[in-house]
Design a protein around this motif. Structure first.
Motif, PDB file in Angstrom:
ATOM      1  N   ASP A 188       0.947  -1.261   0.057  1.00  0.00           N
ATOM      2  CA  ASP A 188       0.097  -0.052  -0.123  1.00  0.00           C
ATOM      3  C   ASP A 188       0.792   1.245   0.224  1.00  0.00           C
ATOM      4  O   ASP A 188       2.092   1.450   0.703  1.00  0.00           O
ATOM      5  CB  ASP A 188      -0.824  -0.100   1.181  1.00  0.00           C
ATOM      6  N   PRO A 189       0.524   2.091  -0.762  1.00  0.00           N
ATOM      7  CA  PRO A 189       1.464   3.458  -0.922  1.00  0.00           C
ATOM      8  C   PRO A 189       1.458   4.195   0.369  1.00  0.00           C
ATOM      9  O   PRO A 189       2.431   5.051   0.711  1.00  0.00           O
ATOM     10  CB  PRO A 189       0.665   4.248  -2.032  1.00  0.00           C
ATOM     11  N   GLN A 190       0.385   4.226   1.221  1.00  0.00           N
ATOM     12  CA  GLN A 190       0.130   5.214   2.455  1.00  0.00           C
ATOM     13  C   GLN A 190       0.875   4.374   3.496  1.00  0.00           C
ATOM     14  O   GLN A 190       1.656   4.845   4.194  1.00  0.00           O
ATOM     15  CB  GLN A 190      -1.143   5.534   2.553  1.00  0.00           C
ATOM     16  N   LEU A 191       0.098   3.234   3.795  1.00  0.00           N
ATOM     17  CA  LEU A 191       0.475   2.622   5.195  1.00  0.00           C
ATOM     18  C   LEU A 191       1.328   1.264   5.131  1.00  0.00           C
ATOM     19  O   LEU A 191       1.539   0.590   5.770  1.00  0.00           O
ATOM     20  CB  LEU A 191      -0.685   2.482   5.942  1.00  0.00           C
ATOM     21  N   GLY A 192       1.759   1.029   3.613  1.00  0.00           N
ATOM     22  CA  GLY A 192       2.421  -0.379   3.578  1.00  0.00           C
ATOM     23  C   GLY A 192       4.037  -0.156   4.160  1.00  0.00           C
ATOM     24  O   GLY A 192       4.629   0.761   3.897  1.00  0.00           O
ATOM     25  N   ILE A 193       4.417  -1.426   4.191  1.00  0.00           N
ATOM     26  CA  ILE A 193       5.787  -1.498   4.824  1.00  0.00           C
ATOM     27  C   ILE A 193       6.769  -1.260   3.769  1.00  0.00           C
ATOM     28  O   ILE A 193       8.084  -0.756   3.928  1.00  0.00           O
ATOM     29  CB  ILE A 193       6.019  -2.546   5.783  1.00  0.00           C
ATOM     30  N   VAL A 194       6.361  -1.738   2.785  1.00  0.00           N
ATOM     31  CA  VAL A 194       7.533  -1.888   1.533  1.00  0.00           C
ATOM     32  C   VAL A 194       7.720  -0.374   0.895  1.00  0.00           C
ATOM     33  O   VAL A 194       8.819   0.045   0.914  1.00  0.00           O
ATOM     34  CB  VAL A 194       6.856  -2.599   0.297  1.00  0.00           C
ATOM     35  N   ASN A 195       6.681   0.567   1.003  1.00  0.00           N
ATOM     36  CA  ASN A 195       7.000   1.795   0.748  1.00  0.00           C
ATOM     37  C   ASN A 195       7.746   2.765   1.704  1.00  0.00           C
ATOM     38  O   ASN A 195       8.382   3.557   1.481  1.00  0.00           O
ATOM     39  CB  ASN A 195       5.485   2.603   0.045  1.00  0.00           C
ATOM     40  N   ALA A 196       7.332   2.210   2.892  1.00  0.00           N
ATOM     41  CA  ALA A 196       7.869   3.190   4.022  1.00  0.00           C
ATOM     42  C   ALA A 196       9.371   2.790   4.173  1.00  0.00           C
ATOM     43  O   ALA A 196       9.981   3.748   4.224  1.00  0.00           O
ATOM     44  CB  ALA A 196       7.192   2.434   5.378  1.00  0.00           C
ATOM     45  N   TRP A 197       9.543   1.603   3.909  1.00  0.00           N
ATOM     46  CA  TRP A 197      11.065   1.026   4.226  1.00  0.00           C
ATOM     47  C   TRP A 197      11.757   1.583   2.688  1.00  0.00           C
ATOM     48  O   TRP A 197      12.866   2.024   2.644  1.00  0.00           O
ATOM     49  CB  TRP A 197      11.282  -0.269   4.208  1.00  0.00           C
ATOM     50  N   GLY A 198      11.245   1.718   1.459  1.00  0.00           N
ATOM     51  CA  GLY A 198      11.623   2.005   0.368  1.00  0.00           C
ATOM     52  C   GLY A 198      12.192   3.310   0.458  1.00  0.00           C
ATOM     53  O   GLY A 198      13.043   3.864  -0.059  1.00  0.00           O
ATOM     54  N   GLN A 199      11.254   4.310   0.868  1.00  0.00           N
ATOM     55  CA  GLN A 199      11.502   5.508   1.278  1.00  0.00           C
ATOM     56  C   GLN A 199      12.473   5.880   1.879  1.00  0.00           C
ATOM     57  O   GLN A 199      13.388   6.801   1.612  1.00  0.00           O
ATOM     58  CB  GLN A 199      10.184   6.463   1.241  1.00  0.00           C
TER      59      GLN A 199
END
Lengths: 288, 318
Positions: free
Chosen positions: B156-167
């Motif tokens: 998920d773009p808002q609350l997903g862990i992949v995007n959180a860590w990717g950023q």
């Protein structure tokens, strides 16, 4: 250093690394599911990257919401669990009742058309369930079976039957014929032989097949969606959860709690019987 | 039970006239009857719930049937080529087929490669092996609805862990909507497919690996073959028949797959596979005839691919 040593040493380390990566990608999603299901949604929005639950933020309100009946403002998952359990147990028992005699016959008895039975299994494998779903949708609509759990059980039996017969057949073939012959000489009839000799010997395989059938029926989604969608009190856990996601304003943490409720029985069952199942599923695979 | 007595069931009847009272059945005929009786329930259920529906789908594909007119249509109403025509000429048909093909091949190859690597690394005993092996089967045994949801939330773009860590760690400028943009959706779905079904390949390949006689490898080692050479020249040839079989099984199952794509993307963002399209025809448009026609096209295409495959790899599979 020669090539053999280099390869052996580097592969040893590579192997450890690969095992670790595999563990990570297979276990992590389930861990993440669990963690999210006990965090309040506000905390998740603030810090989506967190991997542990802070002691103060631990909550079980998500589970309460998922499990409570709809009248009490919950999502009524207890009813879904009962439906899923009922359907899965019925499908398992009935599949075994049909598959055991069938598998025994294919493994042991010579009859007209014995070789052709394999074609049926191929057909079931080859034909997409969506192809079968269309006429069943039509028939069940006409017969008023849409929205009935019985219709669903019937479909699940047909879906698990081919693999069940195949696995049991392979096992029956490994039981020495001489055992059954000596029982026949002692005066046992065909059914007596099956009940007193073959069945007890095939028990491990039967258990493995039962677990397999239960898992398939518990996890199934497409037919539940097609047949039960209009009757909320008949929904299975899979269906209820998927429709919960379509609903408005259901927090992701509640969805994850629902996912845990759906997954947990299967995972427990699986770890309790892992050896039995993996050996049962692949026995006969060596023939390739 | 197998008896070695020759088949004596029929020859006597030809020689003498039929006796007035019924002769007792021979052992062989009794066996045959018992066999048919025991297999009858299996056949009945399979024919009723699988066989007849398949034939019926073909019939429906050539009829004008909608859910609303269902009660009026008989089994042998007037036949028409309309449905097939409509299915072939509805916009997006070719694209759907192409997407299905990419998805099936990608998912099949991905799951077999992952399964092969997994089987190779847990082949020899080590501490905790049973637990590792069991964990590797988790994606396969867990309910599809639950695992697709976890993937959705993780990506998920808002609350997903992949995007959180990717950023945070990889310095991504903006969150990536993996499942809803055209450029990544299909690839993501294929990766999911490989992840979810590699345990299937893993199980079969591991069973085969463990049946390879130890002496073979031992002999190669004595002759000075390095580990990669032993894999290339000893293990791989032993595994090829299983890999070929897995290829055809996984291809068929992925080609027919509905749940995974439907639950992950709903068929949006360039991921509409054929079975999702059939479902849309069936429920959203309630056009049963078109759904059946689409399903028949799906089955025919599948059969063609399997035949081509068997033509190339047939000897290995059998």
């Amino acid at each position: 250093m020669d090539r053999d040593v280099v390869e052996t040493v580097s592969l040893r380390w590579l192997r450890r690394l690969v095992i670790a990566v595999f563990l990570l990608i297979t276990v992590f999603p389930f861990y993440y599911m669990l963690v999210l299901s006990v965090r309040p949604i506000e905390r998740l929005l603030l810090d989506p990257g967190a991997l542990v639950v802070g002691f103060g933020e631990l909550t079980v309100a998500t589970y309460a919401e998922v499990l409570k009946a709809t009248d009490d403002g919950g999502q009524g998952f207890l009813t879904f669990i009962r439906n899923s359990g009922l359907v899965a147990v019925a499908a398992t028992v009935l599949t075994l009742l049909v598959a055991i005699p069938g598998a025994y016959a294919v493994a042991r008895l010579r009859f007209f058309g014995r070789r052709q039975v394999d074609f049926l299994f191929l057909a079931v494998y080859l034909f997409p369930s969506i192809v079968i779903a269309i006429p069943l949708f039509v028939v069940f609509t006409r017969a008023g079976l849409r929205g009935s759990l019985f219709g669903l059980v019937l479909v699940y039996i047909s879906q698990t039957l081919p693999v069940s017969v195949y696995m049991l057949k392979n096992y029956f073939e490994t039981i020495p014929v001489s055992l059954e012959e000596s029982a026949a000489i002692d005066g046992a009839g065909r059914l007596g032989i099956i009940r007193r000799v073959s069945l007890p010997l095939a028990m491990p395989s039967i258990m493995a097949v039962a677990l397999y059938d239960f898992m398939i029926a518990w996890n199934e989604f497409l037919f539940a969606l097609l047949f039960l969608v209009d009757k909320p009190n008949r929904w299975t856990v899979s269906l209820g959860l998927s429709l919960l996601a379509d609903g408005v304003e259901v927090p992701k943490t509640v969805l994850m709690a629902g996912s845990v409720v759906l997954t947990l029985p299967i995972v427990i069952l699986f770890f309790a019987s892992e050896r039995l199942l993996t050996e049962g599923l692949t026995s006969g695979a060596e023939k390739g | 039970m197998t008896t070695t007595a020759p088949d004596t069931g029929r020859s006597p009847t030809g020689e003498r006239p039929a006796p007035p009272k019924r002769r007792p059945l021979t052992l062989r005929r009794r066996e045959s009857r018992a066999g048919l009786a025991l297999v009858a329930p299996t056949l009945l259920v399979t024919i009723a719930v699988i066989g007849i529906p398949i034939v019926w789908t073909v019939v429906l594909a050539f009829q004008r049937v909608r859910l609303a007119t269902l009660r009026k249509t008989g089994l042998f109403g007037e036949f028409t080529m309309d449905n097939i025509d409509r299915v072939l000429h509805t916009p997006g048909f070719a694209e759907t087929l192409w997407v299905t093909l990419l998805y099936s091949i990608g998912g099949t190859v991905g799951s077999i490669v992952l399964g092969l690597v997994a089987a190779l690394v847990v082949r020899r005993p080590f501490r905790g092996r049973t637990l590792v092996r069991a964990s590797m089967l988790l994606p396969y045994v867990a309910p599809v609805v639950a695992v697709t949801f976890v993937w959705q939330v993780m990506l998920d773009p808002q609350l997903g862990i992949v995007n959180a860590w990717g950023q945070r760690l990889l310095g991504w400028d903006a969150p990536v909507p993996f499942l809803s943009q055209e450029s990544t959706a299909l690839a993501t779905v294929i990766v999911f497919e490989a992840w979810r079904y590699f345990p299937f390949a893993f199980l079969f390949l591991l069973a085969r690996l463990q049946a390879v006689p130890g002496e073979l490898e031992e002999a190669a080692r004595v002759d000075g073959a390095t580990p990669t050479q032993r894999f290339r020249h000893i293990l791989l040839p032993q595994l090829l028949p299983v890999i070929a079989l897995l290829g055809v099984l996984r291809f068929i199952m992925t080609f027919n797959k509905f749940d995974d794509v439907y639950l992950l993307t709903g068929g949006a963002a360039g991921t509409e596979v054929v079975s999702v399209r059939v479902y849309e025809f069936l429920t959203a448009r309630t056009d049963i005839g078109a759904a059946a026609a689409q399903a028949v096209v799906l089955a025919v295409v599948l059969i063609v691919f399997v035949l081509i495959y068997l033509r190339f790899f047939g000897r290995r599979v059998s």
